[in-house]
Design a protein around this motif. Sequence first.
Motif, PDB file in Angstrom:
ATOM      1  N   ARG A  40      -0.861  44.150  -3.086  1.00 51.73           N
ATOM      2  CA  ARG A  40      -1.057  43.493  -1.787  1.00 51.73           C
ATOM      3  C   ARG A  40       0.175  42.665  -1.473  1.00 51.73           C
ATOM      4  NH1 ARG A  40      -6.057  43.304   0.403  1.00 51.73           N
ATOM      5  NH2 ARG A  40      -7.702  44.306  -0.788  1.00 51.73           N
ATOM      6  N   MET A  41       0.733  42.879  -0.280  1.00 48.86           N
ATOM      7  CA  MET A  41       1.917  42.134   0.150  1.00 48.86           C
ATOM      8  C   MET A  41       1.622  41.484   1.492  1.00 48.86           C
ATOM      9  SD  MET A  41       5.038  44.698  -0.762  1.00 48.86           S
ATOM     10  CE  MET A  41       6.253  43.427  -0.494  1.00 48.86           C
ATOM     11  N   GLN A  42       1.932  40.210   1.588  1.00 47.47           N
ATOM     12  CA  GLN A  42       1.776  39.478   2.839  1.00 47.47           C
ATOM     13  C   GLN A  42       2.906  39.893   3.778  1.00 47.47           C
ATOM     14  OE1 GLN A  42      -0.894  37.486   3.060  1.00 47.47           O
ATOM     15  NE2 GLN A  42      -0.514  37.022   5.197  1.00 47.47           N
ATOM     16  N   ILE A  43       2.567  40.292   4.995  1.00 46.38           N
ATOM     17  CA  ILE A  43       3.584  40.698   5.974  1.00 46.38           C
ATOM     18  C   ILE A  43       4.152  39.430   6.613  1.00 46.38           C
ATOM     19  CG2 ILE A  43       4.019  41.973   8.092  1.00 46.38           C
ATOM     20  CD1 ILE A  43       1.657  43.797   7.299  1.00 46.38           C
ATOM     21  N   PRO A  44       5.476  39.221   6.556  1.00 45.87           N
ATOM     22  CA  PRO A  44       6.072  38.001   7.129  1.00 45.87           C
ATOM     23  C   PRO A  44       5.920  37.942   8.644  1.00 45.87           C
ATOM     24  CG  PRO A  44       7.665  39.202   5.772  1.00 45.87           C
ATOM     25  CD  PRO A  44       6.456  40.062   5.912  1.00 45.87           C
ATOM     26  N   ALA A  45       6.004  36.730   9.169  1.00 41.39           N
ATOM     27  CA  ALA A  45       5.937  36.534  10.624  1.00 41.39           C
ATOM     28  C   ALA A  45       7.153  37.188  11.279  1.00 41.39           C
ATOM     29  CB  ALA A  45       5.908  35.046  10.940  1.00 41.39           C
ATOM     30  N   GLY A  46       6.941  37.808  12.413  1.00 41.83           N
ATOM     31  CA  GLY A  46       8.037  38.455  13.135  1.00 41.83           C
ATOM     32  C   GLY A  46       8.262  39.899  12.726  1.00 41.83           C
ATOM     33  N   ILE A  47       7.466  40.397  11.782  1.00 42.09           N
ATOM     34  CA  ILE A  47       7.602  41.785  11.324  1.00 42.09           C
ATOM     35  C   ILE A  47       6.260  42.484  11.484  1.00 42.09           C
ATOM     36  CG2 ILE A  47       7.929  43.237   9.280  1.00 42.09           C
ATOM     37  CD1 ILE A  47      10.064  41.375   8.371  1.00 42.09           C
ATOM     38  N   THR A  48       6.307  43.714  11.981  1.00 46.43           N
ATOM     39  CA  THR A  48       5.086  44.517  12.073  1.00 46.43           C
ATOM     40  C   THR A  48       5.258  45.753  11.207  1.00 46.43           C
ATOM     41  OG1 THR A  48       5.930  45.665  14.022  1.00 46.43           O
ATOM     42  CG2 THR A  48       4.533  43.765  14.421  1.00 46.43           C
ATOM     43  N   VAL A  49       4.172  46.199  10.617  1.00 45.95           N
ATOM     44  CA  VAL A  49       4.182  47.388   9.761  1.00 45.95           C
ATOM     45  C   VAL A  49       3.164  48.361  10.315  1.00 45.95           C
ATOM     46  CG1 VAL A  49       3.798  48.266   7.439  1.00 45.95           C
ATOM     47  CG2 VAL A  49       4.844  46.035   7.741  1.00 45.95           C
ATOM     48  N   LYS A  50       3.601  49.603  10.542  1.00 46.51           N
ATOM     49  CA  LYS A  50       2.708  50.671  10.981  1.00 46.51           C
ATOM     50  C   LYS A  50       2.589  51.679   9.856  1.00 46.51           C
ATOM     51  CE  LYS A  50       4.480  52.172  14.809  1.00 46.51           C
ATOM     52  NZ  LYS A  50       4.738  52.939  16.023  1.00 46.51           N
ATOM     53  N   VAL A  51       1.381  52.183   9.627  1.00 46.36           N
ATOM     54  CA  VAL A  51       1.141  53.200   8.601  1.00 46.36           C
ATOM     55  C   VAL A  51       0.673  54.470   9.302  1.00 46.36           C
ATOM     56  CG1 VAL A  51      -0.169  53.808   6.556  1.00 46.36           C
ATOM     57  CG2 VAL A  51       0.523  51.449   6.911  1.00 46.36           C
ATOM     58  N   GLU A  52       1.347  55.570   9.021  1.00 45.46           N
ATOM     59  CA  GLU A  52       0.972  56.871   9.582  1.00 45.46           C
ATOM     60  C   GLU A  52       0.651  57.813   8.438  1.00 45.46           C
ATOM     61  OE1 GLU A  52       4.604  57.692  11.457  1.00 45.46           O
ATOM     62  OE2 GLU A  52       4.461  55.976  12.790  1.00 45.46           O
ATOM     63  N   GLU A  53      -0.459  58.487   8.518  1.00 48.19           N
ATOM     64  CA  GLU A  53      -0.881  59.483   7.528  1.00 48.19           C
ATOM     65  C   GLU A  53      -0.968  58.927   6.109  1.00 48.19           C
ATOM     66  OE1 GLU A  53       1.558  62.939   7.737  1.00 48.19           O
ATOM     67  OE2 GLU A  53       1.351  63.114   9.898  1.00 48.19           O
ATOM     68  N   ASN A  54      -1.212  57.645   5.942  1.00 45.50           N
ATOM     69  CA  ASN A  54      -1.363  56.981   4.643  1.00 45.50           C
ATOM     70  C   ASN A  54      -0.114  56.988   3.769  1.00 45.50           C
ATOM     71  OD1 ASN A  54      -4.024  56.338   5.148  1.00 45.50           O
ATOM     72  ND2 ASN A  54      -4.816  58.150   4.138  1.00 45.50           N
ATOM     73  N   THR A  55       0.903  57.749   4.115  1.00 45.95           N
ATOM     74  CA  THR A  55       2.073  57.844   3.241  1.00 45.95           C
ATOM     75  C   THR A  55       3.386  57.504   3.933  1.00 45.95           C
ATOM     76  OG1 THR A  55       2.301  60.202   3.729  1.00 45.95           O
ATOM     77  CG2 THR A  55       1.030  59.598   1.775  1.00 45.95           C
ATOM     78  N   ARG A  56       3.378  57.252   5.219  1.00 42.57           N
ATOM     79  CA  ARG A  56       4.614  56.900   5.922  1.00 42.57           C
ATOM     80  C   ARG A  56       4.485  55.513   6.530  1.00 42.57           C
ATOM     81  NH1 ARG A  56       5.880  62.133   9.467  1.00 42.57           N
ATOM     82  NH2 ARG A  56       3.771  61.643  10.086  1.00 42.57           N
ATOM     83  N   LEU A  57       5.443  54.662   6.204  1.00 42.49           N
ATOM     84  CA  LEU A  57       5.448  53.289   6.689  1.00 42.49           C
ATOM     85  C   LEU A  57       6.612  53.078   7.639  1.00 42.49           C
ATOM     86  CD1 LEU A  57       5.101  51.469   3.269  1.00 42.49           C
ATOM     87  CD2 LEU A  57       3.310  51.724   4.923  1.00 42.49           C
ATOM     88  N   THR A  58       6.400  52.287   8.660  1.00 43.13           N
ATOM     89  CA  THR A  58       7.473  51.872   9.548  1.00 43.13           C
ATOM     90  C   THR A  58       7.471  50.354   9.610  1.00 43.13           C
ATOM     91  OG1 THR A  58       7.181  53.867  10.869  1.00 43.13           O
ATOM     92  CG2 THR A  58       8.447  52.100  11.862  1.00 43.13           C
ATOM     93  N   VAL A  59       8.569  49.743   9.176  1.00 43.39           N
ATOM     94  CA  VAL A  59       8.726  48.290   9.223  1.00 43.39           C
ATOM     95  C   VAL A  59       9.578  47.988  10.448  1.00 43.39           C
ATOM     96  CG1 VAL A  59       9.549  46.266   7.991  1.00 43.39           C
ATOM     97  CG2 VAL A  59       8.630  48.188   6.710  1.00 43.39           C
TER      98      VAL A  59
END
Length: 106
Positions: A40-59
């Motif tokens: 588990r990682m806390q997402i910092p303020a000002g950053i968004t994370v999108k998850v596509e198909e459970n295996t691709r991340l976009t920061v």
Amino acid sequence: MMVGVSKGFEKKLQLVGVGYRAAVEKSELVMNLGFSHQVRMQIPAGITVKVEENTRLTVFGRDKCAVGDFAASIRSWRPPEPYKGKGIKYANEVIRRKEGKVGKKK
């Protein structure tokens, strides 16, 4: 024109491996990476994370340094290994593969 203000910056990551998956719950990134526990990682303020198909991340974010640091901290949990290629890699990264053990030569 400033790129960070108008478009923002993004890093794409890919999880390669059987059972490796990620999800976003509220402001946390939850990943199953083959450990006995979830990461588990806390997402910092000002950053968004999108998850596509459970295996691709976009920061995504406006600050190039913060986006790169968070993407590198995600990757540091399971960097890609050279034999099977399993791990977390950047989308445009090429992993140099190594040959495994070879039979005894006579």
